[in-house]
Design an enzyme around this catalytic site. Structure first.
Site, PDB file in Angstrom:
ATOM      1  CG  ASP A   1      -0.287   0.126   2.539  1.00 33.34           C
ATOM      2  OD1 ASP A   1       0.963   0.220   2.608  1.00 33.34           O
ATOM      3  OD2 ASP A   1      -1.010   0.153   3.553  1.00 33.34           O
ATOM      4  CG  HIS A   2      -0.783   4.799   1.417  1.00 33.74           C
ATOM      5  ND1 HIS A   2      -1.910   3.995   1.394  1.00 33.74           N
ATOM      6  CD2 HIS A   2      -0.775   5.402   2.623  1.00 33.74           C
ATOM      7  CE1 HIS A   2      -2.552   4.128   2.545  1.00 33.74           C
ATOM      8  NE2 HIS A   2      -1.887   4.974   3.315  1.00 33.74           N
TER       9      HIS A   2
ATOM     10  CB  CYS B   1       0.896  -2.559   4.770  1.00 38.34           C
ATOM     11  SG  CYS B   1       0.776  -3.586   6.248  1.00 38.34           S
ATOM     12  N   GLY B   2       2.269  -0.392   6.182  1.00 40.87           N
ATOM     13  CA  GLY B   2       2.902   0.435   7.201  1.00 40.87           C
ATOM     14  C   GLY B   2       3.595  -0.380   8.276  1.00 40.87           C
ATOM     15  CB  THR B   3       2.535  -2.191  11.158  1.00 40.95           C
ATOM     16  OG1 THR B   3       1.269  -2.763  10.794  1.00 40.95           O
ATOM     17  CG2 THR B   3       2.350  -0.795  11.725  1.00 40.95           C
TER      18      THR B   3
ATOM     19  CG  HIS C   1      12.088 -23.475  12.383  1.00 39.78           C
ATOM     20  ND1 HIS C   1      12.163 -23.328  13.737  1.00 39.78           N
ATOM     21  CD2 HIS C   1      13.295 -23.942  11.996  1.00 39.78           C
ATOM     22  CE1 HIS C   1      13.361 -23.697  14.168  1.00 39.78           C
ATOM     23  NE2 HIS C   1      14.077 -24.058  13.110  1.00 39.78           N
ATOM     24  CG  ASN C   2       7.130 -21.172  10.618  1.00 38.64           C
ATOM     25  OD1 ASN C   2       7.899 -20.395  11.161  1.00 38.64           O
ATOM     26  ND2 ASN C   2       6.397 -22.031  11.300  1.00 38.64           N
TER      27      ASN C   2
ATOM     28  NE  ARG D   1       3.124   4.952   6.880  1.00 41.88           N
ATOM     29  CZ  ARG D   1       1.832   5.087   6.674  1.00 41.88           C
ATOM     30  NH1 ARG D   1       0.961   4.600   7.540  1.00 41.88           N
ATOM     31  NH2 ARG D   1       1.394   5.722   5.613  1.00 41.88           N
TER      32      ARG D   1
ATOM     33  NE  ARG E   1      12.204 -29.613  15.726  1.00 37.11           N
ATOM     34  CZ  ARG E   1      13.450 -29.231  15.527  1.00 37.11           C
ATOM     35  NH1 ARG E   1      14.305 -30.040  14.919  1.00 37.11           N
ATOM     36  NH2 ARG E   1      13.854 -28.054  15.927  1.00 37.11           N
ATOM     37  CG  HIS E   2      10.881 -27.489  11.226  1.00 37.20           C
ATOM     38  ND1 HIS E   2      10.613 -26.862  12.412  1.00 37.20           N
ATOM     39  CD2 HIS E   2      12.207 -27.770  11.241  1.00 37.20           C
ATOM     40  CE1 HIS E   2      11.722 -26.754  13.115  1.00 37.20           C
ATOM     41  NE2 HIS E   2      12.708 -27.294  12.420  1.00 37.20           N
TER      42      HIS E   2
ATOM     43  NE  ARG F   1       7.030 -28.945  15.402  1.00 35.28           N
ATOM     44  CZ  ARG F   1       8.216 -28.747  15.888  1.00 35.28           C
ATOM     45  NH1 ARG F   1       8.984 -27.788  15.381  1.00 35.28           N
ATOM     46  NH2 ARG F   1       8.664 -29.467  16.898  1.00 35.28           N
TER      47      ARG F   1
END
Length: 148
Positions: free
Chosen positions: A7-8, A64-66, A97-98, A108, A131-132, A135
């Site tokens: 986004d912006h 995005c911002g956060t 792991h994921n 930001r 093992r990952h 999961r």
């Protein structure tokens, strides 16, 4: 193929990440936004996540911002494992792991150099499986249960 979206609030950082991918010779497609006008982050989170979910792109990067909003959007899609990272360790673990197929960053809250290091770590890290994988299989099973 890596698809990018922001986004912006994430535009400047997304543009820097696109430069990093181009420097590395990695094929990428920028799905927007392309200017600083205020936009709704879900529109770009949906565009990137849909492409990765459907398999027309291998990976995605959202900004995005956060990073929080994009994470929420992306993880609504089947087969998406979007990870919001705030440092190199988190970006590394997101992949190792994921097996995160979308990396989410906050434009930001991150400095450009640190974000570039994070993206590089995520791209260069291999999924550890073992093992990952067990999961991730449980998460995929839950996804199937909730769908049906």
């Amino acid at each position: 193929m890596i698809v990018l979206g922001s986004d912006h609030g994430g535009l400047e950082l997304k543009n820097e990440i696109r430069k990093l991918l181009e420097e590395r010779g990695l094929p990428c497609e920028d799905l927007g936004t392309h200017n600083g006008d205020s936009v709704d982050y879900p529109d770009f989170g949906i565009a990137v996540s849909r492409r990765v979910s459907e398999g027309s792109a291998e990976k995605g990067i959202l900004v995005c911002g956060t990073g929080i909003g994009m994470s929420i959007v992306a993880n609504k899609f089947p087969r998406i494992r979007a990870a919001l990272a705030t440092d190199v360790f988190m970006a590394t673990m997101a992949k190792e792991h994921n097996n995160a197929n979308i990396l989410v960053l906050g434009g930001r809250v991150l400095e450009t150099g640190k974000a570039r290091e994070m993206v590089a770590a995520w791209l260069d890290t291999e999924f550890a499986a073992g093992r990952h994988q067990n999961r991730l299989d449980k998460i995929a099973e839950l996804e199937r249960e909730l769908k049906g």
